[in-house]
Design a protein around this motif. Sequence first.
Motif, PDB file in Angstrom:
ATOM      1  N   ALA B 190      83.336 -24.042  41.834  1.00  0.00           N
ATOM      2  CA  ALA B 190      82.974 -22.882  41.010  1.00  0.00           C
ATOM      3  C   ALA B 190      82.060 -21.959  41.806  1.00  0.00           C
ATOM      4  O   ALA B 190      81.084 -22.411  42.400  1.00  0.00           O
ATOM      5  N   GLY B 191      82.415 -20.689  41.824  1.00  0.00           N
ATOM      6  CA  GLY B 191      81.535 -19.685  42.407  1.00  0.00           C
ATOM      7  C   GLY B 191      80.505 -19.309  41.354  1.00  0.00           C
ATOM      8  O   GLY B 191      80.861 -18.859  40.270  1.00  0.00           O
ATOM      9  N   CYS B 192      79.230 -19.535  41.669  1.00  0.00           N
ATOM     10  CA  CYS B 192      78.180 -19.374  40.650  1.00  0.00           C
ATOM     11  C   CYS B 192      77.204 -18.274  41.036  1.00  0.00           C
ATOM     12  O   CYS B 192      76.900 -18.081  42.212  1.00  0.00           O
ATOM     13  N   GLY B 274      77.998 -22.445  45.478  1.00  0.00           N
ATOM     14  CA  GLY B 274      79.247 -23.081  45.098  1.00  0.00           C
ATOM     15  C   GLY B 274      78.906 -24.392  44.422  1.00  0.00           C
ATOM     16  O   GLY B 274      78.090 -25.160  44.934  1.00  0.00           O
TER      17      GLY B 274
END
Lengths: 78, 391
Positions: B190-192, B274
Amino acid sequence: MSKQQPVLFNIGWNACINCGACVAICPQEAGFVSPFDTIAVDRPCDIACLLCEQICPVDTITHVPAPAPATQNGAGVR
Amino acid sequence: MPQPEYDVVIIGAGPAGSTTARFTAAAGLRTLLVDKRQELGAPIQCSGAISRHALEDVGIVPDDEFIHEAIYGFAIYDQTGERHVHDYRSLKPDEYGSGPGRKPLGYVVDRRRFDRYLLTQAERAGADTWLKTEGRGYTPTDDGGCTVHLRRYNQDIDVRARLLVGADGLQSQVGKWAGLQTHIKITELAGCLQFIVDRVETEGLLEIVTGHEWAPGGYAWVFPKGHGYAEIGLGVIATMTDKPARWHLDKFMTQSFFRERFADCRILEVQGGGVPLAAPLRTQYADNLILVGDAARHVNPITGGGLHTAVAGGKIAAGFITGHLEDGMPLRDGALRAYQDVWLDALGDKMWKLYGIKTDIFHNMNIRERDEQLYATMADYFSPTSEFKKI
Protein backbone atom coordinates in the motif's frame (compact mmCIF):
# COMPACT_ATOMS: atom_id res chain seq x y z
CA MET A 1 14.09 -10.43 -23.21
CA SER A 2 11.92 -7.61 -21.96
CA LYS A 3 9.99 -5.70 -24.57
CA GLN A 4 10.50 -2.60 -22.49
CA GLN A 5 13.19 -0.16 -23.47
CA PRO A 6 15.57 0.79 -20.67
CA VAL A 7 14.58 4.00 -18.94
CA LEU A 8 16.24 6.66 -16.87
CA PHE A 9 14.18 7.77 -13.88
CA ASN A 10 13.74 11.32 -12.78
CA ILE A 11 12.58 12.19 -9.27
CA GLY A 12 10.91 15.51 -8.59
CA TRP A 13 12.76 16.11 -5.33
CA ASN A 14 10.48 18.97 -4.43
CA ALA A 15 7.59 16.54 -3.88
CA CYS A 16 9.60 13.50 -2.74
CA ILE A 17 8.86 12.65 0.92
CA ASN A 18 11.68 10.12 1.16
CA CYS A 19 9.26 7.36 2.06
CA GLY A 20 11.14 4.55 0.35
CA ALA A 21 8.08 2.95 -1.25
CA CYS A 22 9.83 3.03 -4.65
CA VAL A 23 12.77 1.03 -3.29
CA ALA A 24 10.45 -1.37 -1.49
CA ILE A 25 8.57 -2.25 -4.68
CA CYS A 26 11.65 -2.34 -6.97
CA PRO A 27 12.23 -5.87 -8.32
CA GLN A 28 15.87 -5.23 -9.26
CA GLU A 29 18.03 -7.83 -7.59
CA ALA A 30 20.33 -5.59 -5.64
CA GLY A 31 21.23 -2.04 -5.06
CA PHE A 32 19.15 -0.03 -7.54
CA VAL A 33 19.13 2.64 -4.88
CA SER A 34 20.25 6.25 -4.71
CA PRO A 35 22.17 7.68 -1.74
CA PHE A 36 18.88 9.33 -0.75
CA ASP A 37 17.00 6.05 -0.31
CA THR A 38 15.06 6.37 -3.54
CA ILE A 39 15.42 4.30 -6.68
CA ALA A 40 18.57 5.13 -8.63
CA VAL A 41 18.43 8.07 -11.01
CA ASP A 42 22.02 8.00 -12.28
CA ARG A 43 21.84 4.82 -14.39
CA PRO A 44 19.36 3.15 -16.70
CA CYS A 45 16.81 0.67 -15.44
CA ASP A 46 16.63 -2.28 -17.82
CA ILE A 47 13.49 -3.80 -16.34
CA ALA A 48 11.40 -0.67 -16.82
CA CYS A 49 8.40 -2.18 -15.03
CA LEU A 50 7.59 1.32 -13.72
CA LEU A 51 6.13 -0.07 -10.49
CA CYS A 52 7.99 2.66 -8.60
CA GLU A 53 6.06 5.30 -10.52
CA GLN A 54 2.82 3.48 -9.75
CA ILE A 55 3.41 3.15 -6.00
CA CYS A 56 4.76 6.66 -5.34
CA PRO A 57 2.29 8.30 -2.91
CA VAL A 58 3.10 11.75 -4.22
CA ASP A 59 3.40 10.85 -7.92
CA THR A 60 6.84 12.35 -8.29
CA ILE A 61 8.71 9.73 -10.35
CA THR A 62 8.88 10.05 -14.14
CA HIS A 63 11.16 8.57 -16.79
CA VAL A 64 12.70 9.18 -20.18
CA PRO A 65 14.05 6.54 -22.57
CA ALA A 66 17.63 5.75 -21.56
CA PRO A 67 20.27 7.11 -23.93
CA ALA A 68 21.35 4.34 -26.31
CA PRO A 69 24.38 2.44 -24.97
CA ALA A 70 27.69 2.87 -26.74
CA THR A 71 28.48 0.12 -29.27
CA GLN A 72 31.77 -1.77 -29.39
CA ASN A 73 33.47 0.75 -31.60
CA GLY A 74 32.36 3.52 -29.31
CA ALA A 75 29.65 5.01 -31.49
CA GLY A 76 26.16 5.42 -30.14
CA VAL A 77 23.34 3.36 -31.69
CA ARG A 78 21.24 5.59 -33.87
CA MET B 1 44.09 -2.98 13.87
CA PRO B 2 42.51 -6.38 14.56
CA GLN B 3 39.01 -6.87 13.22
CA PRO B 4 36.31 -6.15 15.79
CA GLU B 5 34.61 -9.37 16.87
CA TYR B 6 31.00 -9.86 17.83
CA ASP B 7 28.60 -12.71 18.35
CA VAL B 8 25.77 -10.83 16.65
CA VAL B 9 25.76 -7.92 14.23
CA ILE B 10 22.36 -6.32 13.65
CA ILE B 11 21.78 -4.05 10.67
CA GLY B 12 19.02 -1.50 11.21
CA ALA B 13 18.16 0.18 14.51
CA GLY B 14 14.40 0.36 14.20
CA PRO B 15 12.11 -1.27 16.76
CA ALA B 16 12.95 -4.81 15.56
CA GLY B 17 16.72 -4.37 15.45
CA SER B 18 17.01 -2.48 18.73
CA THR B 19 14.78 -4.97 20.55
CA THR B 20 16.82 -7.88 19.22
CA ALA B 21 20.01 -6.10 20.31
CA ARG B 22 18.68 -5.31 23.79
CA PHE B 23 17.89 -8.96 24.48
CA THR B 24 21.04 -10.47 22.96
CA ALA B 25 23.23 -7.96 24.80
CA ALA B 26 21.36 -8.56 28.06
CA ALA B 27 21.99 -12.30 27.59
CA GLY B 28 25.70 -11.60 27.46
CA LEU B 29 26.27 -11.90 23.71
CA ARG B 30 28.71 -9.44 22.18
CA THR B 31 26.27 -7.37 20.12
CA LEU B 32 26.81 -4.66 17.52
CA LEU B 33 23.82 -2.65 16.30
CA VAL B 34 24.36 -0.40 13.29
CA ASP B 35 22.18 2.05 11.38
CA LYS B 36 23.06 4.20 8.41
CA ARG B 37 20.92 7.12 9.52
CA GLN B 38 21.93 10.07 11.67
CA GLU B 39 18.55 10.24 13.37
CA LEU B 40 16.46 7.16 14.07
CA GLY B 41 12.76 6.95 13.32
CA ALA B 42 13.03 9.50 10.54
CA PRO B 43 11.85 9.96 7.86
CA ILE B 44 8.68 8.80 9.60
CA GLN B 45 6.87 6.13 7.61
CA CYS B 46 4.44 4.95 10.27
CA SER B 47 1.40 6.10 12.21
CA GLY B 48 2.95 5.02 15.53
CA ALA B 49 0.11 3.01 17.08
CA ILE B 50 1.05 0.19 19.46
CA SER B 51 -0.87 -1.61 22.19
CA ARG B 52 0.18 -1.44 25.83
CA HIS B 53 0.52 -5.20 26.12
CA ALA B 54 2.84 -5.24 23.09
CA LEU B 55 5.20 -2.89 24.94
CA GLU B 56 4.90 -4.71 28.24
CA ASP B 57 5.44 -8.14 26.64
CA VAL B 58 8.92 -7.06 25.58
CA GLY B 59 9.77 -5.13 28.74
CA ILE B 60 9.30 -1.60 27.40
CA VAL B 61 7.89 0.65 30.11
CA PRO B 62 5.48 3.21 28.62
CA ASP B 63 7.34 6.48 29.06
CA ASP B 64 6.47 10.12 28.41
CA GLU B 65 9.73 10.35 26.51
CA PHE B 66 8.13 8.69 23.49
CA ILE B 67 4.35 8.68 24.01
CA HIS B 68 2.27 11.17 22.05
CA GLU B 69 -1.12 10.10 23.39
CA ALA B 70 -2.90 7.27 25.16
CA ILE B 71 -5.52 5.26 23.25
CA TYR B 72 -8.63 3.68 24.74
CA GLY B 73 -10.31 2.00 21.80
CA PHE B 74 -11.31 2.01 18.17
CA ALA B 75 -13.96 3.44 15.87
CA ILE B 76 -14.42 1.65 12.55
CA TYR B 77 -16.38 3.47 9.83
CA ASP B 78 -18.00 2.31 6.63
CA GLN B 79 -17.82 4.53 3.56
CA THR B 80 -20.95 6.49 4.56
CA GLY B 81 -19.79 7.30 8.07
CA GLU B 82 -21.72 4.60 9.95
CA ARG B 83 -19.50 3.32 12.70
CA HIS B 84 -18.76 0.56 15.21
CA VAL B 85 -17.10 1.83 18.37
CA HIS B 86 -15.08 -0.37 20.69
CA ASP B 87 -14.31 2.01 23.53
CA TYR B 88 -12.67 0.01 26.27
CA ARG B 89 -13.41 2.81 28.76
CA SER B 90 -17.06 1.76 28.59
CA LEU B 91 -16.53 -1.92 27.69
CA LYS B 92 -14.26 -2.59 30.67
CA PRO B 93 -14.45 0.50 32.87
CA ASP B 94 -12.70 -1.17 35.81
CA GLU B 95 -9.62 -1.84 33.73
CA TYR B 96 -9.33 0.90 31.08
CA GLY B 97 -9.39 4.64 31.44
CA SER B 98 -7.37 7.65 32.52
CA GLY B 99 -8.41 7.60 36.18
CA PRO B 100 -6.44 6.06 39.07
CA GLY B 101 -5.87 2.32 38.74
CA ARG B 102 -7.04 2.41 35.10
CA LYS B 103 -4.78 1.93 32.12
CA PRO B 104 -4.77 2.81 28.44
CA LEU B 105 -5.31 0.16 25.79
CA GLY B 106 -2.38 1.46 23.80
CA TYR B 107 -0.48 4.47 22.63
CA VAL B 108 0.46 6.54 19.64
CA VAL B 109 4.22 6.97 19.89
CA ASP B 110 6.63 9.47 18.42
CA ARG B 111 8.76 7.30 16.17
CA ARG B 112 11.83 9.52 16.45
CA ARG B 113 11.77 9.40 20.24
CA PHE B 114 10.59 5.78 20.41
CA ASP B 115 13.32 4.44 18.16
CA ARG B 116 15.97 6.44 19.98
CA TYR B 117 14.63 5.18 23.32
CA LEU B 118 14.88 1.57 22.14
CA LEU B 119 18.42 2.16 20.91
CA THR B 120 19.28 3.62 24.31
CA GLN B 121 17.90 0.55 26.05
CA ALA B 122 19.98 -1.71 23.79
CA GLU B 123 23.07 0.36 24.46
CA ARG B 124 22.45 0.29 28.22
CA ALA B 125 22.05 -3.49 28.04
CA GLY B 126 25.56 -3.65 26.65
CA ALA B 127 25.25 -3.46 22.88
CA ASP B 128 27.66 -1.36 20.84
CA THR B 129 25.63 1.06 18.74
CA TRP B 130 27.02 2.72 15.64
CA LEU B 131 25.05 5.32 13.68
CA LYS B 132 26.06 6.59 10.24
CA THR B 133 27.09 3.01 9.51
CA GLU B 134 25.77 1.26 6.44
CA GLY B 135 25.81 -2.48 5.82
CA ARG B 136 27.44 -3.24 2.47
CA GLY B 137 27.49 -7.03 2.41
CA TYR B 138 28.61 -10.13 4.25
CA THR B 139 30.74 -13.17 3.56
CA PRO B 140 30.44 -16.51 5.35
CA THR B 141 33.93 -17.69 6.34
CA ASP B 142 35.66 -21.08 6.78
CA ASP B 143 35.44 -20.95 10.58
CA GLY B 144 31.64 -21.13 10.39
CA GLY B 145 31.17 -17.44 11.15
CA CYS B 146 31.02 -14.51 8.76
CA THR B 147 32.57 -11.17 7.95
CA VAL B 148 30.19 -8.22 7.79
CA HIS B 149 31.24 -5.37 5.53
CA LEU B 150 30.30 -1.98 6.92
CA ARG B 151 30.92 1.61 5.92
CA ARG B 152 31.04 4.15 8.73
CA TYR B 153 31.52 7.87 8.05
CA ASN B 154 32.97 6.94 4.62
CA GLN B 155 35.39 4.40 6.12
CA ASP B 156 35.16 0.73 5.18
CA ILE B 157 35.22 -1.56 8.22
CA ASP B 158 35.05 -5.36 8.31
CA VAL B 159 33.61 -6.92 11.43
CA ARG B 160 33.72 -10.57 12.46
CA ALA B 161 30.46 -12.09 13.61
CA ARG B 162 28.87 -15.45 14.19
CA LEU B 163 25.44 -14.31 13.11
CA LEU B 164 24.05 -11.39 11.12
CA VAL B 165 20.54 -10.06 11.71
CA GLY B 166 18.87 -8.09 8.91
CA ALA B 167 16.51 -5.60 10.51
CA ASP B 168 16.79 -3.06 7.74
CA GLY B 169 13.15 -2.49 7.01
CA LEU B 170 10.89 -2.89 4.06
CA GLN B 171 13.58 -1.75 1.63
CA SER B 172 15.83 -4.47 3.05
CA GLN B 173 19.03 -5.08 1.17
CA VAL B 174 20.40 -7.62 3.65
CA GLY B 175 18.00 -10.35 2.52
CA LYS B 176 18.99 -9.67 -1.08
CA TRP B 177 22.67 -10.24 -0.21
CA ALA B 178 21.80 -13.83 0.61
CA GLY B 179 19.60 -14.19 -2.45
CA LEU B 180 16.39 -14.48 -0.45
CA GLN B 181 13.13 -13.92 -2.28
CA THR B 182 12.14 -10.57 -0.81
CA HIS B 183 10.22 -9.10 -3.71
CA ILE B 184 6.76 -7.84 -2.87
CA LYS B 185 3.87 -7.69 -5.33
CA ILE B 186 2.44 -4.33 -6.36
CA THR B 187 -0.98 -5.64 -5.32
CA GLU B 188 0.29 -6.11 -1.76
CA LEU B 189 2.20 -2.92 -1.04
CA ALA B 190 0.00 0.00 0.00
CA GLY B 191 1.24 3.45 -0.91
CA CYS B 192 0.57 5.49 2.22
CA LEU B 193 0.50 9.19 2.98
CA GLN B 194 -0.38 10.96 6.20
CA PHE B 195 -0.52 14.49 7.51
CA ILE B 196 0.02 15.58 11.09
CA VAL B 197 -2.58 18.29 11.54
CA ASP B 198 -3.75 20.90 13.99
CA ARG B 199 -7.41 21.79 14.65
CA VAL B 200 -8.90 18.31 14.31
CA GLU B 201 -10.62 16.97 17.44
CA THR B 202 -10.10 13.37 18.51
CA GLU B 203 -11.52 11.30 21.36
CA GLY B 204 -8.81 8.85 22.45
CA LEU B 205 -9.79 6.35 19.77
CA LEU B 206 -8.00 5.04 16.70
CA GLU B 207 -10.45 5.81 13.90
CA ILE B 208 -10.38 3.63 10.80
CA VAL B 209 -12.37 4.46 7.69
CA THR B 210 -13.04 1.67 5.22
CA GLY B 211 -14.49 1.87 1.72
CA HIS B 212 -13.18 1.74 -1.84
CA GLU B 213 -14.50 5.26 -2.32
CA TRP B 214 -11.89 6.68 0.07
CA ALA B 215 -8.99 4.21 0.06
CA PRO B 216 -9.09 1.58 -2.69
CA GLY B 217 -7.29 -1.52 -1.46
CA GLY B 218 -6.56 -0.09 1.98
CA TYR B 219 -8.21 2.19 4.50
CA ALA B 220 -8.04 5.74 5.84
CA TRP B 221 -7.31 6.68 9.44
CA VAL B 222 -7.56 9.49 11.96
CA PHE B 223 -5.36 8.98 15.03
CA PRO B 224 -4.85 11.26 18.05
CA LYS B 225 -1.29 12.58 18.10
CA GLY B 226 -1.11 14.38 21.44
CA HIS B 227 -1.03 18.11 22.29
CA GLY B 228 -4.29 18.53 20.35
CA TYR B 229 -2.79 17.28 17.11
CA ALA B 230 -4.13 14.48 14.94
CA GLU B 231 -2.86 12.28 12.18
CA ILE B 232 -4.93 11.85 9.01
CA GLY B 233 -3.75 9.31 6.49
CA LEU B 234 -4.55 6.53 4.09
CA GLY B 235 -3.06 3.73 2.10
CA VAL B 236 -4.06 2.62 -1.39
CA ILE B 237 -3.14 -0.28 -3.66
CA ALA B 238 -1.80 1.07 -6.93
CA THR B 239 -3.53 -1.52 -9.11
CA MET B 240 -6.93 -0.51 -7.72
CA THR B 241 -6.71 3.15 -8.65
CA ASP B 242 -5.02 5.28 -11.29
CA LYS B 243 -4.43 8.07 -8.79
CA PRO B 244 -1.64 8.44 -6.20
CA ALA B 245 -2.24 8.32 -2.45
CA ARG B 246 -1.97 12.09 -2.24
CA TRP B 247 -4.96 12.53 -4.55
CA HIS B 248 -7.02 10.15 -2.44
CA LEU B 249 -6.03 11.84 0.81
CA ASP B 250 -7.07 15.17 -0.64
CA LYS B 251 -10.39 13.69 -1.67
CA PHE B 252 -10.91 12.05 1.74
CA MET B 253 -10.25 15.33 3.52
CA THR B 254 -12.42 17.51 1.31
CA GLN B 255 -15.26 15.23 0.16
CA SER B 256 -15.85 12.54 2.78
CA PHE B 257 -18.31 12.61 5.68
CA PHE B 258 -15.44 14.12 7.67
CA ARG B 259 -15.05 17.17 5.43
CA GLU B 260 -16.52 19.56 7.99
CA ARG B 261 -14.48 18.08 10.79
CA PHE B 262 -11.33 18.63 8.69
CA ALA B 263 -12.38 21.97 7.16
CA ASP B 264 -10.24 24.10 9.45
CA CYS B 265 -7.22 21.80 9.70
CA ARG B 266 -3.64 22.94 9.23
CA ILE B 267 -0.97 20.53 8.00
CA LEU B 268 2.12 20.41 10.22
CA GLU B 269 3.99 17.41 8.80
CA VAL B 270 3.85 15.23 5.69
CA GLN B 271 4.83 11.58 6.04
CA GLY B 272 4.50 8.49 3.89
CA GLY B 273 5.69 5.03 3.16
CA GLY B 274 5.01 1.67 1.67
CA VAL B 275 3.07 -0.65 3.95
CA PRO B 276 3.05 -4.35 3.09
CA LEU B 277 -0.39 -5.97 3.26
CA ALA B 278 1.28 -9.25 2.47
CA ALA B 279 2.29 -12.59 3.86
CA PRO B 280 5.50 -12.92 5.88
CA LEU B 281 8.57 -13.92 3.84
CA ARG B 282 8.54 -17.64 3.17
CA THR B 283 12.25 -17.87 3.90
CA GLN B 284 13.61 -15.58 6.59
CA TYR B 285 17.03 -17.18 7.05
CA ALA B 286 20.19 -18.02 5.11
CA ASP B 287 23.74 -19.03 6.07
CA ASN B 288 24.73 -17.00 9.17
CA LEU B 289 21.71 -14.75 8.61
CA ILE B 290 18.20 -14.20 9.88
CA LEU B 291 15.72 -11.42 9.11
CA VAL B 292 13.40 -9.70 11.54
CA GLY B 293 10.77 -6.92 11.44
CA ASP B 294 9.68 -5.30 8.17
CA ALA B 295 12.70 -6.89 6.46
CA ALA B 296 11.06 -10.29 7.07
CA ARG B 297 7.69 -8.70 6.37
CA HIS B 298 6.56 -9.19 9.94
CA VAL B 299 3.63 -6.86 9.37
CA ASN B 300 -0.03 -7.43 10.13
CA PRO B 301 -1.64 -7.87 6.68
CA ILE B 302 -5.05 -6.63 7.84
CA THR B 303 -4.05 -3.49 9.72
CA GLY B 304 -0.64 -2.82 8.22
CA GLY B 305 0.58 -2.48 11.80
CA GLY B 306 4.23 -3.35 12.19
CA LEU B 307 5.35 -2.02 15.57
CA HIS B 308 4.01 -4.81 17.76
CA THR B 309 5.18 -7.47 15.32
CA ALA B 310 8.62 -5.82 15.14
CA VAL B 311 9.29 -5.73 18.87
CA ALA B 312 7.70 -9.12 19.47
CA GLY B 313 9.74 -10.56 16.58
CA GLY B 314 12.89 -8.97 17.98
CA LYS B 315 12.39 -10.69 21.31
CA ILE B 316 11.69 -14.02 19.60
CA ALA B 317 14.79 -13.65 17.42
CA ALA B 318 16.99 -12.76 20.38
CA GLY B 319 15.71 -15.69 22.41
CA PHE B 320 16.45 -18.03 19.55
CA ILE B 321 19.89 -16.57 18.85
CA THR B 322 20.93 -16.73 22.49
CA GLY B 323 20.04 -20.40 22.88
CA HIS B 324 21.37 -21.34 19.47
CA LEU B 325 24.77 -19.65 19.91
CA GLU B 326 25.21 -20.78 23.52
CA ASP B 327 24.64 -24.36 22.44
CA GLY B 328 27.17 -23.95 19.62
CA MET B 329 24.59 -25.06 17.05
CA PRO B 330 25.39 -24.86 13.32
CA LEU B 331 24.63 -21.67 11.41
CA ARG B 332 24.66 -23.09 7.89
CA ASP B 333 22.77 -25.39 5.56
CA GLY B 334 19.32 -24.52 6.73
CA ALA B 335 20.09 -24.86 10.44
CA LEU B 336 18.62 -21.41 11.05
CA ARG B 337 15.26 -22.59 9.81
CA ALA B 338 14.64 -23.32 13.48
CA TYR B 339 14.35 -19.55 14.02
CA GLN B 340 11.58 -19.29 11.48
CA ASP B 341 9.76 -22.23 13.04
CA VAL B 342 9.88 -20.61 16.47
CA TRP B 343 8.59 -17.38 14.98
CA LEU B 344 5.79 -19.08 13.03
CA ASP B 345 4.68 -20.82 16.16
CA ALA B 346 4.65 -17.68 18.28
CA LEU B 347 3.32 -15.16 15.76
CA GLY B 348 3.64 -16.13 12.13
CA ASP B 349 0.92 -18.74 11.83
CA LYS B 350 -1.62 -16.15 12.97
CA MET B 351 -0.25 -13.68 10.45
CA TRP B 352 -0.65 -16.23 7.68
CA LYS B 353 -4.25 -16.71 8.76
CA LEU B 354 -4.84 -12.95 8.67
CA TYR B 355 -3.29 -12.89 5.23
CA GLY B 356 -5.83 -15.49 4.10
CA ILE B 357 -8.71 -13.39 5.42
CA LYS B 358 -7.36 -10.25 3.79
CA THR B 359 -6.81 -11.99 0.45
CA ASP B 360 -10.34 -13.35 0.43
CA ILE B 361 -11.73 -9.85 0.88
CA PHE B 362 -9.69 -8.22 -1.84
CA HIS B 363 -10.21 -11.01 -4.34
CA ASN B 364 -13.89 -10.11 -4.39
CA MET B 365 -14.33 -7.91 -7.44
CA ASN B 366 -17.75 -6.66 -6.36
CA ILE B 367 -16.93 -3.36 -4.71
CA ARG B 368 -20.12 -3.10 -2.63
CA GLU B 369 -19.68 -6.61 -1.23
CA ARG B 370 -15.98 -6.05 -0.64
CA ASP B 371 -16.66 -2.81 1.24
CA GLU B 372 -19.14 -4.63 3.45
CA GLN B 373 -16.67 -7.47 4.09
CA LEU B 374 -13.81 -5.12 4.96
CA TYR B 375 -15.99 -3.06 7.27
CA ALA B 376 -17.29 -6.16 9.06
CA THR B 377 -13.80 -7.70 9.28
CA MET B 378 -12.20 -4.54 10.66
CA ALA B 379 -15.05 -4.01 13.14
CA ASP B 380 -14.66 -7.59 14.31
CA TYR B 381 -10.87 -7.50 14.32
CA PHE B 382 -10.77 -4.70 16.92
CA SER B 383 -13.59 -6.07 19.06
CA PRO B 384 -12.79 -7.40 22.54
CA THR B 385 -13.80 -10.89 21.42
CA SER B 386 -11.50 -11.04 18.39
CA GLU B 387 -9.29 -14.11 18.27
CA PHE B 388 -6.53 -11.88 16.90
CA LYS B 389 -6.57 -9.40 19.78
CA LYS B 390 -2.94 -10.11 20.55
CA ILE B 391 -1.51 -9.21 17.15
